[in-house]
Structures are given as structure tokens and as C-alpha cells.
Design an enzyme around this catalytic site. Structure first.
Site, PDB file in Angstrom:
ATOM      1  N   GLU A 221      23.308  43.092  13.131  1.00  0.00           N
ATOM      2  CA  GLU A 221      22.777  43.605  11.876  1.00  0.00           C
ATOM      3  C   GLU A 221      21.708  42.680  11.304  1.00  0.00           C
ATOM      4  O   GLU A 221      20.678  43.135  10.803  1.00  0.00           O
ATOM      5  CB  GLU A 221      23.908  43.776  10.858  1.00  0.00           C
ATOM      6  CG  GLU A 221      24.962  44.780  11.271  1.00  0.00           C
ATOM      7  CD  GLU A 221      26.139  44.137  12.008  1.00  0.00           C
ATOM      8  OE1 GLU A 221      27.267  44.615  11.825  1.00  0.00           O
ATOM      9  OE2 GLU A 221      25.906  43.157  12.757  1.00  0.00           O
TER      10      GLU A 221
ATOM     11  N   ALA B 111      42.691  44.228  60.973  1.00  0.00           N
ATOM     12  CA  ALA B 111      43.999  43.802  61.460  1.00  0.00           C
ATOM     13  C   ALA B 111      44.021  42.337  61.864  1.00  0.00           C
ATOM     14  O   ALA B 111      45.059  41.672  61.769  1.00  0.00           O
ATOM     15  CB  ALA B 111      44.416  44.685  62.646  1.00  0.00           C
TER      16      ALA B 111
ATOM     17  N   ASP C 118      41.233  32.541  52.462  1.00  0.00           N
ATOM     18  CA  ASP C 118      39.775  32.651  52.432  1.00  0.00           C
ATOM     19  C   ASP C 118      39.063  31.404  51.912  1.00  0.00           C
ATOM     20  O   ASP C 118      37.849  31.277  52.098  1.00  0.00           O
ATOM     21  CB  ASP C 118      39.359  33.848  51.563  1.00  0.00           C
ATOM     22  CG  ASP C 118      39.908  35.166  52.084  1.00  0.00           C
ATOM     23  OD1 ASP C 118      40.153  35.255  53.303  1.00  0.00           O
ATOM     24  OD2 ASP C 118      40.088  36.089  51.270  1.00  0.00           O
TER      25      ASP C 118
ATOM     26  N   LEU D 288      49.231  40.151  44.248  1.00  0.00           N
ATOM     27  CA  LEU D 288      49.032  39.771  42.848  1.00  0.00           C
ATOM     28  C   LEU D 288      48.493  40.955  42.057  1.00  0.00           C
ATOM     29  O   LEU D 288      48.967  41.243  40.950  1.00  0.00           O
ATOM     30  CB  LEU D 288      48.068  38.589  42.752  1.00  0.00           C
ATOM     31  CG  LEU D 288      47.668  38.167  41.331  1.00  0.00           C
ATOM     32  CD1 LEU D 288      48.891  37.753  40.522  1.00  0.00           C
ATOM     33  CD2 LEU D 288      46.631  37.055  41.365  1.00  0.00           C
TER      34      LEU D 288
END
Length: 364
Positions: free
Chosen positions: A72, A184, A220, A301
Site C-alpha cells: 500500500e 529398479a 543420494d 517420509l
């Protein structure tokens, strides 16, 4: 990005008590608010458009950064003397709070604004009350009151976090057409295209927290940082959170490096028996000023958080691949019958290279 669509039809449409110029101004205010994503946290994104009595735009603004002037105030400065007698169209109720900036309700009154259109009421008690102050000062106020409006959606992170007193959670994943996130043999780089991966880093740049399970760290060894196409760090880095009940995160894991702050959430600190209470982690993140968690894995998770009602939206990048075997997007759900399935609403569809990105709001 080559195509974009909004299947939920999230335009402002025909709004009771709002004329065409005001409706278009509200759409523009939503677009302006979106520009603050990633820079205003832990504050809300807000957009404001000022219209002259004849319906012409005389001022526009958005909240650009935490601690900076509110939408504003920016719009009033843009309008100058033209703000007197104008209509202010605002995506969020003007604040009635003095913090690092003054109350926007008083700024609108002092500028001589005649009417204010408010898309969404402010749920934060400390800042709420601007509508009442404006009306008491003789300013006409119109509340849109559409809980499924674009103004709600553009500010969904802050609104949800404020209402629930916990960080908002976006579950993000890249998958094949048959919902596999790895083959896989465990390979997963790269399922999605470079275009999708670039968009993921844009999304990472808009959140203040990233979360994975320890299984993802062990499998990973991710960095969980915001990087450019050359792998260089870009901008402010989100807090990295690893949900690790037994404390198995290796000391040399890349998530522990100095690129960003990291929280290893163990059962010893956030315990619920021998497991981490993720709800307690999200509440603690909120207490620390964190509002938006990007959940990047893993399947167990994500599933446990979905079952616990802790996932607010899902963003999936679907690559034109079929595996037929491998790790699934979700794993281990308590849902055992179709009637108990988690319900979601498709909000947006976008295309990135050969991939499609879908954004869903989780409804329960």
C-alpha cells in the site's frame, strides 16, 4: 516453459459489489503480489492497485522484501496526489500494526483514499483490524470474502502457516508416467528434463526451508541448495532439514557443508518415542520464522507426512518415461481403501520441455 493453464479457473470472475475496473485491478494486484515470492518471507506477499474515481490506474505496488515498505505504501508513493479520492484494491487486509514499518491502514487514511477493496482478511492477530480502523475513519471498505480466490492462492504459504502455526509444506517430486522416482537399480538421475530441473531451483529459491529424510541423504547425498545451470550457488540459501530419528547422517554428508545452514532433526531433540515428531519440527520452524518447507523426499517420509495431514500441496514433474518397476513416489501409507484416499485439487498445469508440471492443493 511452452504452455500454461489454470484448470481450477482461478480468475477473479464476477465478484459481487465489484465493478469491472476493480475486478481487473484485483487480478493485477495478485500478479504484483506474486513478484514478492521468495523475497518477503517470513512476511506475506501483497499487491495493491490504486484506481482513480473514473477507474484509471494511478498507482501500483507490491511488498518486495521483509522489512521494506508494504504494498500500500509503495502504491501510494506511486500515485502521489492522485491517491486522494482513489480506490485501493489490496490482496490482503491493510495492516494495523507498527513493526519495522508503520500501519498501512493509517497510511491509506492519511492519503485520503476513499474506498478500499480487501480480497483476504489478515489472520495474524497482531496486524489484523485494518478494516475496522478504515471504516471508523469514514473510508468505504468492501470485502471480497472468496476463500477460493486467486488472492488466497498467491498468498497460500503465509496464510496457511499463520492459520496453522506451522510451516507450509510443498511436496515436490520428479517422476515417470507410472509414478516411479527411481529405476529398479536405484538410478534416478535424470528422470526429468533440464528445463524441469531449472524450475526446481527457481522453486527452491522461493522457499526458506528444504527437507528430506535421512534415507535420501544416505542414498543420494544431495546438496539441497539453490544453484544455476553451471552448479554455482545462487541467492539466499534455504535452511536444510534432515529428518533423522536415530542420527545416522554422516559427518561428511554434503548436506553438512558450509553452503547453507542445516538442522538434523533427531528423535532425541524432536522425539515421539523413537521417531521424530515431524509436526513438532514444523511448529519449531514456524517459531524460528520459517514459513515454507519444500519436501524433496523420500517416499516414506512424504507418505508419513501426508498421512499425518502435514502436506499442504504437491508439485510433481512428470517425464515422458515408463519404467514398470522401481521406487514409487509414495511408500508405506496407512491408507488401505479407496474411500480413505487423500483428496487433492488440481490447481495448475505447466509444461517444461518434454515434461509436465502439476500443482495440487491437498484437501484431506
Amino acid at each position: 516453459m511452452t504452455a500454461s493453464a489454470d484448470p481450477a479457473g482461478r480468475t477473479c470472475g464476477t465478484l459481487a459489489g465489484v465493478n469491472e475496473a476493480e475486478r481487473q485491478a484485483l487480478e493485477l494486484a495478485v500478479e504484483l503480489a506474486a513478484r514478492g515470492a521468495g523475497t518477503v518471507l517470513p512476511n506475506p506477499v501483497v499487491g495493491c492497485v490504486l484506481l482513480s474515481p473514473s477507474g484509471q490506474i494511478v498507482g501500483r505496488g507490491w511488498h518486495q522484501r521483509a522489512g521494506g515498505p508494504h504494498a500500500e505504501v509503495v502504491a501510494l508513493a506511486d500515485a502521489g496526489d492522485a491517491a486522494r479520492g482513489a480506490t485501493a484494491v489490496v490482496t490482503l487486509e491493510p495492516c494495523n500494526h507498527t513493526g519495522r514499518t508503520g500501519p498501512c491502514s493509517q497510511a491509506l487514511i492519511a492519503a485520503g483514499v476513499a474506498k478500499v477493496i480487501v480480497a483476504v482478511r489478515d489472520p495474524w492477530p497482531a496486524a489484523a483490524g485494518g478494516v475496522d480502523v478504515l471504516r471508523a475513519a469514514g473510508v468505504e471498505v468492501h470485502e471480497v470474502g472468496d476463500t477460493d480466490s486467486p488472492a488466497e492462492d498467491v498468498n497460500r504459504v503465509w496464510l496457511t502457516a499463520t492459520r496453522k502455526r506451522r510451516a507450509f509444506v510443498t511436496f515436490k517430486a520428479g517422476m515417470t508416467i507410472d509414478a516411479r522416482v527411481a529405476a529398479a537399480d536405484g538410478t534416478s538421475r535424470w528422470i526429468t528434463s533440464p528445463e524441469s530441473r531449472a524450475d526446481v531451483h527457481r522453486l527452491r529459491g522461493e522457499v526458506d526451508t528444504m527437507m528430506v529424510g535421512v534415507g535420501t541423504v544416505l542414498a543420494d547425498d544431495p546438496l539441497l541448495t539453490v544453484r544455476d545451470a553451471d552448479g554455482e550457488l545462487v541467492g539466499r540459501q534455504p535452511l536444510r532439514v534432515v529428518i533423522d530419528s536415530p542420527g545416522r547422517t554422516p559427518s561428511d554428508a554434503r548436506v553438512r557443508n558450509d553452503d547453507a545452514e542445516t538442522l538434523i532433526a533427531t528423535a532425541a531433540e524432536f522425539g515421539h518415542g523413537r521417531r521424530v515428531d515431524v509436526g513438532a519440527v514444523l511448529s519449531e520452524l514456524y517459531r524460528r520464522g520459517r514459513r515454507h518447507v519444500l519436501l524433496e523426499g523420500g517416499p516414506r517420509l512424504a507418505t508419513s507426512m501426508l498421512d499425518a495431514g502435514l502436506v499442504d500441496e504437491v508439485v510433481v514433474y512428470i517425464a515422458p518415461l515408463l519404467l514398470g518397476a522401481g521406487r514409487s513416489l509414495l511408500d508405506g501409507s496407512a491408507v488401505d481403501t479407496l474411500t480413505a484416499a487423500h483428496r487433492a485439487e488440481l490447481v495448475a498445469v505447466d509444461r517444461f520441455g518434454p515434461d509436465v508440471r502439476l500443482r495440487y492443493t491437498v484437501r484431506g
